[in-house]
Enzyme design. Structure first.
Site, PDB file in Angstrom:
ATOM      1  N   ASP A 120      -2.247  -0.259   5.813  1.00 58.00           N
ATOM      2  CA  ASP A 120      -2.624   0.344   7.097  1.00 58.00           C
ATOM      3  C   ASP A 120      -4.129   0.489   7.288  1.00 58.00           C
ATOM      4  OD1 ASP A 120      -2.556   2.426   5.029  1.00 58.00           O
ATOM      5  OD2 ASP A 120      -3.069   3.789   6.655  1.00 58.00           O
ATOM      6  N   ASP A 179       0.864  -1.176   0.000  1.00 52.05           N
ATOM      7  CA  ASP A 179       0.000   0.000   0.000  1.00 52.05           C
ATOM      8  C   ASP A 179       0.907   1.234   0.000  1.00 52.05           C
ATOM      9  OD1 ASP A 179      -2.313   1.712   0.516  1.00 52.05           O
ATOM     10  OD2 ASP A 179      -1.579   1.807   2.589  1.00 52.05           O
ATOM     11  N   ASP A 239      -0.181   5.237   0.743  1.00 52.24           N
ATOM     12  CA  ASP A 239      -0.437   6.232   1.794  1.00 52.24           C
ATOM     13  C   ASP A 239      -0.596   5.569   3.155  1.00 52.24           C
ATOM     14  OD1 ASP A 239      -1.258   9.042   0.341  1.00 52.24           O
ATOM     15  OD2 ASP A 239      -1.745   7.299  -0.885  1.00 52.24           O
TER      16      ASP A 239
HETATM   17 MG    MG Z   1      -2.999   3.251   3.166  1.00 51.25          MG
END
Ligand code: MG
Length: 245
Positions: A196, A21, A23
């Site tokens: 996240d 991932d 960001d």
């Molecule tokens: Mg992310």
């Protein structure tokens, strides 16, 4: 719910396929989507990792491919727009189409952002998003508008970090990882996915089904991941340490 997850083992450069991932995993979240800082060091490290993995590294992001390319990620495999589009390092592209009704949603999102201070509209090639990090008091209304539009047009509502997004139903990060894993050079390797956000859970589930493992970035929560790293810094250190092995 597991209370504790250990840090992941180092990357196995002969066996692993690495899915990352962007960001909140590789770069810190910013108040505005265009506000992220992408360092030269990160760009160089990702390309070096991709080389060591013989091309088996893919970014898996909610952002569209063109935006990530603009951050210096061209030449890497990328699944963009929450899995609605992907491109391999050799240039092979998935079939993509902007879903019908998205132009109406786009207009309504844009008008809402114009009339609500601090709400930001983000147009995406395959979707549309409202960001309310700068004015969380509008969060509920942003979500209500998104849910209304999703009902009328049959979209999927994606909830993120102080943002809400509309996109085509039936695609997610797990589907994109599964598609990419069927293709060279990823096929036959063990997928490892770092993410996240709640949108990354579909990715964790998919890599587990495919014999690999998920790595949750951030504080502990209910998750399908098997390992955890606490923050963006520790991800960068883990990648860097693996590369130096
Ligand atoms: Mg992310």
């Amino acid at each position: 719910m597991t209370q504790h997850l250990p840090p992941p083992p180092p990357i196995d450069f002969s066996g692993d396929a690495l899915f990352l991932d962007f960001d909140g995993t590789l770069v810190e979240l910013a108040d505005r989507p265009d506000g992220v800082v992408v360092g030269e060091q990160l760009i160089a490290m990702l390309h070096a990792l991709s080389d060591r993995l013989d091309g088996r590294l893919a970014l898996v992001s909610g952002r569209d491919i063109a935006t990530l390319d603009g951050f210096g990620m061209d030449g890497l495999a990328i699944a963009g727009s929450h899995g609605a589009e992907w491109r391999l390092a050799d240039g092979t592209m998935s079939e993509t189409a902007r879903p019908p009704g998205m132009d109406d949603a786009r207009r309504q999102f844009e008008r809402f952002a114009e009339t609500h201070d601090g709400v930001l509209f983000e147009d995406k090639p395959l979707g549309a998003a409202l960001h309310y990090r700068l004015s969380p008091e509008w969060g509920e209304e942003c979500v209500a508008l998104a849910e209304n539009l999703a009902r009328s047009h049959g979209f999927h509502v994606q909830h993120g970090h102080e943002m809400v997004e509309l996109r085509r139903a039936g695609v997610d990060k797990g589907v994109a990882i599964s598609d990419i894993l069927e293709r060279a050079p990823f096929a036959g390797h063990r997928p490892v996915f770092l993410g996240d956000d709640v949108t990354d859970e579909a990715g964790f589930e998919q890599v587990t089904r495919s014999g690999g493992h998920g790595v949750l970035i951030g504080t502990m929560r209910a998750t399908a991941a098997n390992f955890r790293l606490p923050d963006v810094n520790s991800v960068n250190e883990w990648l860097d340490r693996s590369l130096r092995n």
